[in-house]
Scaffold this motif. Sequence first.
Motif, PDB file in Angstrom:
ATOM      1  N   SER A   1      17.306  28.084 -17.292  1.00  7.00           N
ATOM      2  CA  SER A   1      17.761  27.602 -15.985  1.00  7.00           C
ATOM      3  C   SER A   1      18.310  28.696 -15.088  1.00  7.00           C
ATOM      4  CB  SER A   1      18.828  26.516 -16.161  1.00  7.00           C
ATOM      5  OG  SER A   1      18.268  25.371 -16.708  1.00  7.00           O
TER       6      SER A   1
ATOM      7  N   PRO B   1      18.106  21.173 -24.114  1.00  7.40           N
ATOM      8  CA  PRO B   1      19.299  21.144 -23.261  1.00  7.40           C
ATOM      9  C   PRO B   1      20.171  22.383 -23.395  1.00  7.40           C
ATOM     10  CG  PRO B   1      19.645  19.769 -25.172  1.00  7.40           C
ATOM     11  CD  PRO B   1      18.229  20.244 -25.240  1.00  7.40           C
TER      12      PRO B   1
ATOM     13  N   VAL C   1      13.446  12.920 -22.403  1.00  2.00           N
ATOM     14  CA  VAL C   1      12.621  13.779 -21.559  1.00  2.00           C
ATOM     15  C   VAL C   1      11.176  13.682 -22.028  1.00  2.00           C
ATOM     16  CG1 VAL C   1      12.187  16.135 -20.785  1.00  2.00           C
ATOM     17  CG2 VAL C   1      14.549  15.347 -21.115  1.00  2.00           C
TER      18      VAL C   1
ATOM     19  N   ASN D   1      12.131  24.036 -10.440  1.00  2.00           N
ATOM     20  CA  ASN D   1      13.169  23.075 -10.811  1.00  2.00           C
ATOM     21  C   ASN D   1      13.129  21.823  -9.930  1.00  2.00           C
ATOM     22  OD1 ASN D   1      14.373  24.488 -12.996  1.00  2.00           O
ATOM     23  ND2 ASN D   1      15.409  25.830 -11.540  1.00  2.00           N
TER      24      ASN D   1
ATOM     25  N   ASN E   1      10.257  19.882 -11.222  1.00  6.00           N
ATOM     26  CA  ASN E   1      10.327  19.680 -12.676  1.00  6.00           C
ATOM     27  C   ASN E   1       9.024  20.051 -13.363  1.00  6.00           C
ATOM     28  OD1 ASN E   1      13.005  18.721 -12.703  1.00  6.00           O
ATOM     29  ND2 ASN E   1      12.303  16.681 -12.116  1.00  6.00           N
TER      30      ASN E   1
ATOM     31  N   GLY F   1      15.054  12.391 -17.205  1.00  5.74           N
ATOM     32  CA  GLY F   1      16.229  13.118 -17.654  1.00  5.74           C
ATOM     33  C   GLY F   1      16.050  14.613 -17.698  1.00  5.74           C
ATOM     34  N   SER F   2      15.029  15.112 -17.022  1.00  9.32           N
ATOM     35  CA  SER F   2      14.759  16.542 -17.079  1.00  9.32           C
ATOM     36  C   SER F   2      15.856  17.365 -16.417  1.00  9.32           C
ATOM     37  CB  SER F   2      13.398  16.840 -16.446  1.00  9.32           C
ATOM     38  OG  SER F   2      13.346  16.346 -15.119  1.00  9.32           O
ATOM     39  N   GLY F   3      16.770  16.713 -15.676  1.00 11.03           N
ATOM     40  CA  GLY F   3      17.863  17.455 -15.071  1.00 11.03           C
ATOM     41  C   GLY F   3      18.801  18.055 -16.085  1.00 11.03           C
ATOM     42  N   SER F   4      18.755  17.569 -17.319  1.00  7.02           N
ATOM     43  CA  SER F   4      19.623  18.092 -18.370  1.00  7.02           C
ATOM     44  C   SER F   4      18.994  19.253 -19.119  1.00  7.02           C
ATOM     45  CB  SER F   4      19.964  16.982 -19.373  1.00  7.02           C
ATOM     46  OG  SER F   4      18.774  16.549 -20.023  1.00  7.02           O
ATOM     47  N   VAL F   5      17.787  19.620 -18.763  1.00  8.54           N
ATOM     48  CA  VAL F   5      17.064  20.658 -19.491  1.00  8.54           C
ATOM     49  C   VAL F   5      17.526  22.040 -19.061  1.00  8.54           C
ATOM     50  CG1 VAL F   5      14.807  21.732 -19.735  1.00  8.54           C
ATOM     51  CG2 VAL F   5      15.035  19.262 -19.981  1.00  8.54           C
ATOM     52  N   THR F   6      17.823  22.871 -20.020  1.00  7.47           N
ATOM     53  CA  THR F   6      18.186  24.267 -19.765  1.00  7.47           C
ATOM     54  C   THR F   6      17.015  25.198 -20.019  1.00  7.47           C
ATOM     55  OG1 THR F   6      20.522  23.928 -20.251  1.00  7.47           O
ATOM     56  CG2 THR F   6      19.685  26.163 -20.517  1.00  7.47           C
TER      57      THR F   6
END
Length: 120
Positions: free
Chosen positions: A52, A98, A1, A72, A75, A26-31
């Motif tokens: 999130s 994450p 990220v 979101n 991002n 890969g920011s979709g994995s960020v919580t």
Amino acid sequence: VQLQASGGGLVQPGGSLRLSCAASGGSGSVTSMAWFRQAPGKDRQFVAVYRSMGSVIYSDSAKGRFTISRDNAANTLDLQMNSLKPEDTAVYLCAASPIAAATIDSYPYWGQGTQVTVSS
């Protein structure tokens, strides 16, 4: 990220600034996405975090003056800072994790920081 912070600058006491942090790769994995700050000669300090599920936490110094928001879809993570004080002067860094990070060590991803200077 990868994280890229922007929006810092010089502002007079009582003024406002809006910081933004763009996440990619890969920011979709960020919580958790958070803002920290570091003044010269001082430890890195937590400012605010947005998780999130929509929960936000502020430091005591940020409560009532700063507002963190997250888009979101885009991002991005923003920090609206109002009623700025000279003691807010620092490099502001965005960070991502994450997990529902609780400590600074829980953030593996960091941006490069943006300078905020509050001075008359």
